[in-house]
Design an enzyme around this catalytic site. Structure first.
Site, PDB file in Angstrom:
ATOM      1  N   LYS A   9      32.809  40.370  30.410  1.00  0.00           N
ATOM      2  CA  LYS A   9      32.470  38.952  30.508  1.00  0.00           C
ATOM      3  C   LYS A   9      31.868  38.422  29.205  1.00  0.00           C
ATOM      4  O   LYS A   9      31.500  39.205  28.325  1.00  0.00           O
ATOM      5  CB  LYS A   9      31.491  38.771  31.675  1.00  0.00           C
ATOM      6  CG  LYS A   9      32.097  39.106  33.044  1.00  0.00           C
ATOM      7  CD  LYS A   9      31.092  38.840  34.168  1.00  0.00           C
ATOM      8  CE  LYS A   9      31.724  39.069  35.535  1.00  0.00           C
ATOM      9  NZ  LYS A   9      30.777  38.729  36.635  1.00  0.00           N
ATOM     10  N   TYR A  49      38.675  33.513  40.959  1.00  0.00           N
ATOM     11  CA  TYR A  49      37.481  33.510  41.817  1.00  0.00           C
ATOM     12  C   TYR A  49      37.681  32.674  43.079  1.00  0.00           C
ATOM     13  O   TYR A  49      36.714  32.155  43.631  1.00  0.00           O
ATOM     14  CB  TYR A  49      36.267  33.011  41.021  1.00  0.00           C
ATOM     15  CG  TYR A  49      35.671  34.048  40.092  1.00  0.00           C
ATOM     16  CD1 TYR A  49      35.276  35.306  40.569  1.00  0.00           C
ATOM     17  CD2 TYR A  49      35.482  33.780  38.729  1.00  0.00           C
ATOM     18  CE1 TYR A  49      34.719  36.260  39.721  1.00  0.00           C
ATOM     19  CE2 TYR A  49      34.918  34.736  37.879  1.00  0.00           C
ATOM     20  CZ  TYR A  49      34.536  35.971  38.387  1.00  0.00           C
ATOM     21  OH  TYR A  49      33.975  36.914  37.550  1.00  0.00           O
ATOM     22  N   ARG A  85      34.110  50.618  40.023  1.00  0.00           N
ATOM     23  CA  ARG A  85      33.038  49.895  40.725  1.00  0.00           C
ATOM     24  C   ARG A  85      31.749  50.714  40.701  1.00  0.00           C
ATOM     25  O   ARG A  85      30.675  50.171  40.524  1.00  0.00           O
ATOM     26  CB  ARG A  85      33.448  49.591  42.178  1.00  0.00           C
ATOM     27  CG  ARG A  85      34.576  48.580  42.344  1.00  0.00           C
ATOM     28  CD  ARG A  85      34.198  47.149  42.078  1.00  0.00           C
ATOM     29  NE  ARG A  85      33.192  46.605  42.957  1.00  0.00           N
ATOM     30  CZ  ARG A  85      32.892  45.301  43.032  1.00  0.00           C
ATOM     31  NH1 ARG A  85      33.553  44.405  42.288  1.00  0.00           N
ATOM     32  NH2 ARG A  85      31.955  44.872  43.826  1.00  0.00           N
ATOM     33  N   THR A  91      25.985  44.381  41.981  1.00  0.00           N
ATOM     34  CA  THR A  91      26.295  43.090  41.353  1.00  0.00           C
ATOM     35  C   THR A  91      25.192  42.583  40.425  1.00  0.00           C
ATOM     36  O   THR A  91      25.473  42.140  39.302  1.00  0.00           O
ATOM     37  CB  THR A  91      26.592  42.038  42.446  1.00  0.00           C
ATOM     38  OG1 THR A  91      27.699  42.497  43.227  1.00  0.00           O
ATOM     39  CG2 THR A  91      26.943  40.689  41.829  1.00  0.00           C
ATOM     40  N   ASN A 112      26.245  39.499  34.407  1.00  0.00           N
ATOM     41  CA  ASN A 112      26.231  40.926  34.758  1.00  0.00           C
ATOM     42  C   ASN A 112      27.346  41.700  34.072  1.00  0.00           C
ATOM     43  O   ASN A 112      27.781  42.750  34.545  1.00  0.00           O
ATOM     44  CB  ASN A 112      26.254  41.093  36.276  1.00  0.00           C
ATOM     45  CG  ASN A 112      27.514  40.503  36.884  1.00  0.00           C
ATOM     46  OD1 ASN A 112      28.360  39.959  36.181  1.00  0.00           O
ATOM     47  ND2 ASN A 112      27.657  40.621  38.185  1.00  0.00           N
ATOM     48  N   HIS A 115      33.501  42.392  35.267  1.00  0.00           N
ATOM     49  CA  HIS A 115      34.183  42.212  36.554  1.00  0.00           C
ATOM     50  C   HIS A 115      35.074  43.422  36.788  1.00  0.00           C
ATOM     51  O   HIS A 115      35.709  43.916  35.866  1.00  0.00           O
ATOM     52  CB  HIS A 115      35.064  40.950  36.526  1.00  0.00           C
ATOM     53  CG  HIS A 115      36.044  40.927  37.676  1.00  0.00           C
ATOM     54  ND1 HIS A 115      35.691  40.456  38.913  1.00  0.00           N
ATOM     55  CD2 HIS A 115      37.322  41.385  37.790  1.00  0.00           C
ATOM     56  CE1 HIS A 115      36.734  40.603  39.739  1.00  0.00           C
ATOM     57  NE2 HIS A 115      37.735  41.165  39.074  1.00  0.00           N
ATOM     58  N   GLU A 126      45.002  40.356  40.908  1.00  0.00           N
ATOM     59  CA  GLU A 126      44.315  40.021  39.652  1.00  0.00           C
ATOM     60  C   GLU A 126      45.122  40.491  38.434  1.00  0.00           C
ATOM     61  O   GLU A 126      45.191  39.787  37.425  1.00  0.00           O
ATOM     62  CB  GLU A 126      42.915  40.636  39.649  1.00  0.00           C
ATOM     63  CG  GLU A 126      41.999  39.996  40.702  1.00  0.00           C
ATOM     64  CD  GLU A 126      40.659  40.715  40.869  1.00  0.00           C
ATOM     65  OE1 GLU A 126      40.421  41.729  40.175  1.00  0.00           O
ATOM     66  OE2 GLU A 126      39.850  40.247  41.695  1.00  0.00           O
TER      67      GLU A 126
HETATM   68  P1  IDP Z   1      30.981  41.557  41.972  1.00  0.00           P
HETATM   69  O1  IDP Z   1      31.246  41.042  40.577  1.00  0.00           O
HETATM   70  O2  IDP Z   1      29.980  42.689  41.975  1.00  0.00           O
HETATM   71  O3  IDP Z   1      32.238  41.886  42.740  1.00  0.00           O
HETATM   72  P2  IDP Z   1      30.844  39.139  43.584  1.00  0.00           P
HETATM   73  O4  IDP Z   1      30.019  39.015  44.829  1.00  0.00           O
HETATM   74  O5  IDP Z   1      32.321  39.241  43.721  1.00  0.00           O
HETATM   75  O6  IDP Z   1      30.247  40.377  42.759  1.00  0.00           O
HETATM   76  O7  IDP Z   1      30.476  37.882  42.673  1.00  0.00           O
HETATM   77  C1  IDP Z   1      31.265  37.530  41.559  1.00  0.00           C
HETATM   78  C2  IDP Z   1      30.354  37.197  40.401  1.00  0.00           C
HETATM   79  O8  IDP Z   1      29.611  36.002  40.702  1.00  0.00           O
HETATM   80  C3  IDP Z   1      29.267  38.239  40.107  1.00  0.00           C
HETATM   81  O9  IDP Z   1      29.750  39.307  39.316  1.00  0.00           O
HETATM   82  C4  IDP Z   1      28.205  37.416  39.405  1.00  0.00           C
HETATM   83  O10 IDP Z   1      28.554  37.181  38.039  1.00  0.00           O
HETATM   84  C5  IDP Z   1      28.296  36.085  40.153  1.00  0.00           C
HETATM   85  N1  IDP Z   1      27.344  36.010  41.267  1.00  0.00           N
HETATM   86  C6  IDP Z   1      27.474  36.550  42.502  1.00  0.00           C
HETATM   87  N2  IDP Z   1      26.430  36.250  43.287  1.00  0.00           N
HETATM   88  C7  IDP Z   1      25.616  35.456  42.539  1.00  0.00           C
HETATM   89  C8  IDP Z   1      24.354  34.813  42.784  1.00  0.00           C
HETATM   90  O11 IDP Z   1      23.786  34.891  43.889  1.00  0.00           O
HETATM   91  N3  IDP Z   1      23.819  34.117  41.743  1.00  0.00           N
HETATM   92  C9  IDP Z   1      24.424  34.005  40.539  1.00  0.00           C
HETATM   93  N4  IDP Z   1      25.601  34.581  40.268  1.00  0.00           N
HETATM   94  C10 IDP Z   1      26.194  35.318  41.240  1.00  0.00           C
HETATM   95 MG    MG Z   2      33.825  40.646  43.369  1.00  0.00          MG
END
Ligand code: IDP
Ligand code: MG
Length: 154
Positions: A9, A49, A85, A91, A112, A115, A126
């Site tokens: 990212k 997304y 993963r 996350t 974070n 992805h 994807e």
């Molecule tokens: P993942 O990347 O671990 O699969 P997902 O739940 O699919 O997590 O969420 C996609 C992305 O959205 C996350 O990687 C993070 O960058 C962002 N995200 C998810 N939940 C939150 C939140 O509660 N606050 C801010 N950003 C979030």
């Molecule tokens: Mg995800």
């Protein structure tokens, strides 16, 4: 063999962490079979997304992901989706265990770093979103026969 879509990212790119993160996957035995360094536009991010549309963090997520270039990759390996993963960690950086990418390099919820596809269906969708079929390269690194034995390969 399984394939997964990984995106380093904008925060990973801006912080100069691309090489260190990619090295972890190479060290583990995952094989890079496609890669592209690019900026992602809003319509592509909306498709990528789509399952998060309507969530409170959605608008911020799409803004962040389109703000600066990313490295989009396809990695291949036995159970690559689960393996990646696990290496990514939970996350949110603050929750992710030490030893994982998110645990070692970040403290943020949205920033974070990475992805990774979360299921075979997501990976297939994807990968097709970011790469044409002929951009995914079939190859094996020279040392590959010392990474998996016959039992791993089923
Ligand atoms: P993942 O990347 O671990 O699969 P997902 O739940 O699919 O997590 O969420 C996609 C992305 O959205 C996350 O990687 C993070 O960058 C962002 N995200 C998810 N939940 C939150 C939140 O509660 N606050 C801010 N950003 C979030
Ligand atoms: Mg995800």
């Amino acid at each position: 063999m399984e394939r997964t879509l990984i995106i380093l990212k904008p925060d990973a790119v801006q912080r100069g962490l691309m090489g260190r993160i990619l090295s972890r996957f190479e060290d583990k035995g995952l094989v890079l079979v496609a890669a592209r360094f690019r900026k992602l536009d809003e319509s592509l991010l909306a498709q990528h997304y789509k399952d998060h549309e309507g969530k409170p963090f959605y608008a911020g997520l799409v803004r962040f992901m389109g703000e600066s270039p990313v490295l989009v990759m396809v990695l291949e390996g036995v159970e690559a989706i689960t393996v990646c993963r696990k290496m990514m960690g939970k996350t949110f950086g603050r929750d992710a265990e030490g030893g994982t990418i998110r645990g070692d390099f970040g403290v943020s919820r949205s920033y974070n770093l990475i992805h990774g596809s979360d299921s075979p269906e997501a990976a297939q969708r994807e990968i097709a979103l970011f790469f044409d079929a002929d951009e995914v390269i079939e190859w094996q690194p020279a040392g590959h026969k010392w990474v998996y034995d016959a039992e791993d390969l089923g």
